[in-house]
Motif scaffolding. Sequence first.
Motif, PDB file in Angstrom:
ATOM      1  N   GLU A 139       0.776  -1.143   0.106  1.00  0.00           N
ATOM      2  CA  GLU A 139       0.027  -0.005   0.026  1.00  0.00           C
ATOM      3  C   GLU A 139       0.873   1.211  -0.154  1.00  0.00           C
ATOM      4  N   ALA A 140       1.899   1.252   0.739  1.00  0.00           N
ATOM      5  CA  ALA A 140       2.997   2.318   0.839  1.00  0.00           C
ATOM      6  C   ALA A 140       3.534   2.502  -0.668  1.00  0.00           C
ATOM      7  N   LEU A 141       3.751   1.461  -1.349  1.00  0.00           N
ATOM      8  CA  LEU A 141       4.291   1.663  -2.785  1.00  0.00           C
ATOM      9  C   LEU A 141       3.093   1.987  -3.609  1.00  0.00           C
ATOM     10  N   LYS A 142       2.083   1.585  -3.381  1.00  0.00           N
ATOM     11  CA  LYS A 142       0.869   2.205  -4.356  1.00  0.00           C
ATOM     12  C   LYS A 142       0.508   3.583  -4.112  1.00  0.00           C
ATOM     13  N   CYS A 143       0.742   4.095  -3.098  1.00  0.00           N
ATOM     14  CA  CYS A 143       0.311   5.484  -2.845  1.00  0.00           C
ATOM     15  C   CYS A 143       1.467   6.331  -3.115  1.00  0.00           C
ATOM     16  N   PHE A 144       2.641   5.699  -3.031  1.00  0.00           N
ATOM     17  CA  PHE A 144       4.027   6.632  -3.644  1.00  0.00           C
ATOM     18  C   PHE A 144       3.942   6.759  -4.841  1.00  0.00           C
ATOM     19  N   LYS A 168       1.365   6.566  -7.116  1.00  0.00           N
ATOM     20  CA  LYS A 168       0.251   7.349  -7.714  1.00  0.00           C
ATOM     21  C   LYS A 168       0.458   8.886  -7.236  1.00  0.00           C
ATOM     22  N   ALA A 169       0.982   9.319  -6.159  1.00  0.00           N
ATOM     23  CA  ALA A 169       1.571  10.659  -5.832  1.00  0.00           C
ATOM     24  C   ALA A 169       2.382  11.233  -6.838  1.00  0.00           C
ATOM     25  N   HIS A 170       3.388  10.426  -6.995  1.00  0.00           N
ATOM     26  CA  HIS A 170       4.323  10.870  -7.938  1.00  0.00           C
ATOM     27  C   HIS A 170       3.892  11.079  -9.340  1.00  0.00           C
ATOM     28  N   ASP A 171       3.293  10.161  -9.966  1.00  0.00           N
ATOM     29  CA  ASP A 171       2.747  10.256 -11.336  1.00  0.00           C
ATOM     30  C   ASP A 171       1.444  11.382 -11.521  1.00  0.00           C
ATOM     31  N   GLU A 172       0.799  11.545 -10.339  1.00  0.00           N
ATOM     32  CA  GLU A 172      -0.210  12.587 -10.551  1.00  0.00           C
ATOM     33  C   GLU A 172       0.339  13.990 -10.554  1.00  0.00           C
ATOM     34  N   LYS A 173       1.425  14.215  -9.504  1.00  0.00           N
ATOM     35  CA  LYS A 173       2.089  15.600  -9.714  1.00  0.00           C
ATOM     36  C   LYS A 173       3.053  15.804 -10.649  1.00  0.00           C
ATOM     37  N   HIS A 174       3.773  14.939 -11.267  1.00  0.00           N
ATOM     38  CA  HIS A 174       5.096  15.080 -12.139  1.00  0.00           C
ATOM     39  C   HIS A 174       4.832  14.431 -13.529  1.00  0.00           C
ATOM     40  N   HIS A 175       3.399  13.627 -13.752  1.00  0.00           N
ATOM     41  CA  HIS A 175       3.375  13.292 -15.229  1.00  0.00           C
ATOM     42  C   HIS A 175       2.246  13.454 -15.591  1.00  0.00           C
ATOM     43  N   ARG A 176       0.986  13.499 -14.906  1.00  0.00           N
ATOM     44  CA  ARG A 176      -0.275  13.725 -15.514  1.00  0.00           C
ATOM     45  C   ARG A 176      -0.721  14.891 -15.649  1.00  0.00           C
ATOM     46  N   THR A 177      -0.620  15.626 -14.191  1.00  0.00           N
ATOM     47  CA  THR A 177      -0.684  17.160 -14.147  1.00  0.00           C
ATOM     48  C   THR A 177       0.181  18.161 -15.482  1.00  0.00           C
ATOM     49  N   ASN A 178       1.345  17.732 -15.164  1.00  0.00           N
ATOM     50  CA  ASN A 178       2.493  18.276 -15.971  1.00  0.00           C
ATOM     51  C   ASN A 178       3.764  17.472 -15.926  1.00  0.00           C
ATOM     52  N   ALA A 189       4.213  14.046  -0.698  1.00  0.00           N
ATOM     53  CA  ALA A 189       3.160  13.657   0.186  1.00  0.00           C
ATOM     54  C   ALA A 189       2.305  12.871  -0.150  1.00  0.00           C
ATOM     55  N   CYS A 190       1.857  11.642   0.613  1.00  0.00           N
ATOM     56  CA  CYS A 190       1.055  10.675  -0.114  1.00  0.00           C
ATOM     57  C   CYS A 190      -0.444  11.026   0.774  1.00  0.00           C
ATOM     58  N   LYS A 191      -1.269  10.290   0.061  1.00  0.00           N
ATOM     59  CA  LYS A 191      -2.788  10.425   0.672  1.00  0.00           C
ATOM     60  C   LYS A 191      -3.279   8.947   0.789  1.00  0.00           C
ATOM     61  N   TYR A 192      -3.454   8.503   1.893  1.00  0.00           N
ATOM     62  CA  TYR A 192      -4.069   6.971   2.120  1.00  0.00           C
ATOM     63  C   TYR A 192      -5.275   7.100   2.774  1.00  0.00           C
ATOM     64  N   LYS A 193      -6.406   6.554   2.495  1.00  0.00           N
ATOM     65  CA  LYS A 193      -7.793   6.708   3.502  1.00  0.00           C
ATOM     66  C   LYS A 193      -8.123   8.153   3.425  1.00  0.00           C
ATOM     67  N   GLU A 194      -8.126   8.499   4.819  1.00  0.00           N
ATOM     68  CA  GLU A 194      -8.556  10.146   4.983  1.00  0.00           C
ATOM     69  C   GLU A 194      -7.389  10.913   5.306  1.00  0.00           C
ATOM     70  N   ILE A 195      -6.076  10.451   5.322  1.00  0.00           N
ATOM     71  CA  ILE A 195      -5.024  11.389   5.939  1.00  0.00           C
ATOM     72  C   ILE A 195      -3.912  11.426   4.777  1.00  0.00           C
ATOM     73  N   ASP A 196      -3.407  12.629   5.070  1.00  0.00           N
ATOM     74  CA  ASP A 196      -2.038  12.907   4.480  1.00  0.00           C
ATOM     75  C   ASP A 196      -0.752  12.656   5.136  1.00  0.00           C
ATOM     76  N   PHE A 197       0.226  12.174   4.424  1.00  0.00           N
ATOM     77  CA  PHE A 197       1.177  11.889   5.521  1.00  0.00           C
ATOM     78  C   PHE A 197       2.529  11.625   4.375  1.00  0.00           C
ATOM     79  N   PRO A 198       3.688  11.858   5.077  1.00  0.00           N
ATOM     80  CA  PRO A 198       4.989  12.152   4.370  1.00  0.00           C
ATOM     81  C   PRO A 198       5.469  10.832   3.680  1.00  0.00           C
ATOM     82  N   CYS A 199       6.022  11.084   2.497  1.00  0.00           N
ATOM     83  CA  CYS A 199       6.566   9.998   1.557  1.00  0.00           C
ATOM     84  C   CYS A 199       7.108   8.691   2.588  1.00  0.00           C
TER      85      CYS A 199
END
Length: 558
Positions: free
Chosen positions: A455-460, A462-472, A527-537
Motif C-alpha cells: 500500500e505504501a508503494l501504491k500510494c507512493f 500514484k502521488a508521483h505520477d499525479e504531480k509530475h507526469h499527469r498534471t504536467n 506527500a501521499c494520501k491514504y484513506k483520509e489522511i495526508d502523510f509524508p513519503c
Amino acid sequence: MELDVRNCLINSIIVFLAIVPVVVSGVLQTRDWKSINRTGIHTELKRAKKQFIWYLFQRPLFEKRGINPIQTSNQIRIKDVYNRYKSANDLAYVIKTHLDDLRRDSSEVQDKDIESEYFRCMTEPKSYTFELKNEDGTSICPLENMQIVVRSKMNGNPFSILKTPEGILEAKVMSISLSKRDTTTLLIEEPGRGMHPSMLDCLRDLVLYDVNTKQKKTVILTTHNQRFICPWTFEKMFYFYSSESGSEVISLEHALSDKKLKSKEYLCSDQISPIFFSKRVIMVEGPDDMRFLATLKNILLTDEFRIRKICEEKSENENKLKQFLRSLHIISMGGNDYAKQIEPLCTALQLTDRRLRYYLLDSDALLTIKALINLDKMNIGDPQLEILENNGIFVWFAYMKTIEDMFDKLFISDNLKGESRIDGLKKKRKVDTLDEDSITEKLQKELKKYGRIEEALKCFYKAHDEKHHRTNNSCEIVNCDGMEKFLKLKHLDTKKDKIWNSNDLTDTDMRDIVKRIIDVSMKYGDACKYKEIDFPCPFKRLLEFLINHAERSYQQTC
C-alpha cells in the motif's frame, strides 16, 4: 590448551553444558543464581574465573588444538616441504599425545572406545582413522620422530595430517577432550572450528546427553556460534557484551525469570538466534519486507552515487550510515505478533536500552506496538510518528481518525484493568460503556486492511505520477516516464490490491525497483494520501529513519 581468558569472555556467550553438582571448587554448588543481581553475577563469575584459571594451570590438558598457523601463537617458520609436514605434526599436539598413549597402551587411556564413538558420531557418514607411523612404516620410534598418518575409509589411501580437513581435526580433538575420564571440568574456547553445522549439532548433543549422564563432566563453552543455542542450553547461557566501563555479563536464566516466554524453540531457531551475536538488529514481519530492506541495504553500501545523494553530499553522514548498515542484521520474524516474544529477549540482552534493536512493521501491528512501548492517541495521530521512531519502530503510515478513536477507547479500557474493581467501575460510568473484546475485534478488522508495504508503494507511485507526469510532465529523473509504467515493465500488476510480491521478482528487477524508489523519494519525496489522511513519503521517511539512528549511534564515536 592455550587460553586468553579475557578475550574469550568479551562479546561472547558462555554456555554451561552438562553442569554437575560441583563446578570449579564448588563455586556453583552453593549458589542460588536466580537470587543474584547483576552485580552479584559479576562477582561470582570473577570468583569462578580465578579458581578455574588456577585449576587449568594446575592440571593443564593440552597445549594446542589445531595445525593451522592462523590458530596458533607460536607458529614454526616453514622453510621447506619436510619442515612443513613436521610442523603440522608438532602443532597437532592433542592428537599426537593421544595416539602416543594408545601406542604405549598407557593406563591413562581408559576410554578409547568412548572417544572412537564420539568421533564416529560427529563425522559420519565419512570415517577417518589416525595412526602414528615412522618413515619406514613402523610404530616403534621416539615420539618426536613419528608422523601422524590419516586414512579415510572411503578409499583407504594414507595422507598427511596437513591435508586433513580442519573440521575433522577439530572433531578428533573434541572427542579426545570429552572422553578423557580424569578430567572433570572442561573450558573450551570456540569449539567446532571448521566443523560442518551438522557436526556442531552432534557435538552439542553429545555434551548435553552423553557427557552429562555418563561422564559427569562440567563443560563450559565460549562461543560465537548459534548452533550451540537450543531450548536446553538457553537458560544455561551467560551473555557478554562490551560497554564503556568494560565488559558486562547477563545470566539469561536470571534476566528472563519473570518473563512469560511462549516458545524457547522459536527464540533458539536459526532465524532468531543471530540476535545474540549481532551488533544491531532490525526485525521485519515477513519475506517481502526482508527482501526489500536487504536490497536497500545492499544498494546503499555499494552505490556511491545514491548514498551520497541520500546523505546530501556530507561525507561524515555517509560514513556513519555505512557503518550503521554494516552492523545491522535483518531478521524476519514471521509476523508482527512474534515481536511480543522477541522483545523480552532484546530487553534481557540490553539491546532495547542500548538502542540496538529496531522494528520495521506494517501499520496493522498497532496492538503489537502497544505491547512494546507505552502509546496513547497523540502518539499514533502524529503524521511523523516521532515517538515510535525514537523508540526504534518504523511503520509505513500514521493512523486515520477512526483507528485513533477506537485505540483511545481501548487505551482507557486497558488502564482500568490496573485499578481496583470499585474505582474502575466508578471511572467506567464516566466514560462510554466499553466492551473491550468488541473494540479490539473492530480495531483488528480495520487494521487488517491498513498500512503494508504494497500500500505504501501504491500510494507512493500514484502521488508521483499525479504531480509530475499527469498534471504536467515536470519529472527531472532520467528515463522516468512515470512510476506506474516502470513498475509494469518490472512485472508488477498495478491493478491488483497486492502489487508487491517479491517472490515474482528477479534480483535485477528488485534492485531496479528499489533504486527508482530511492531516486524518486529523495528527489521529490511527495506527500501521499491514504484513506483520509495526508502523510509524508513513506520511503523517504524510512531513509531518514536509518540516517537519524546512524547519527544517534555514532555521534560520540565518529
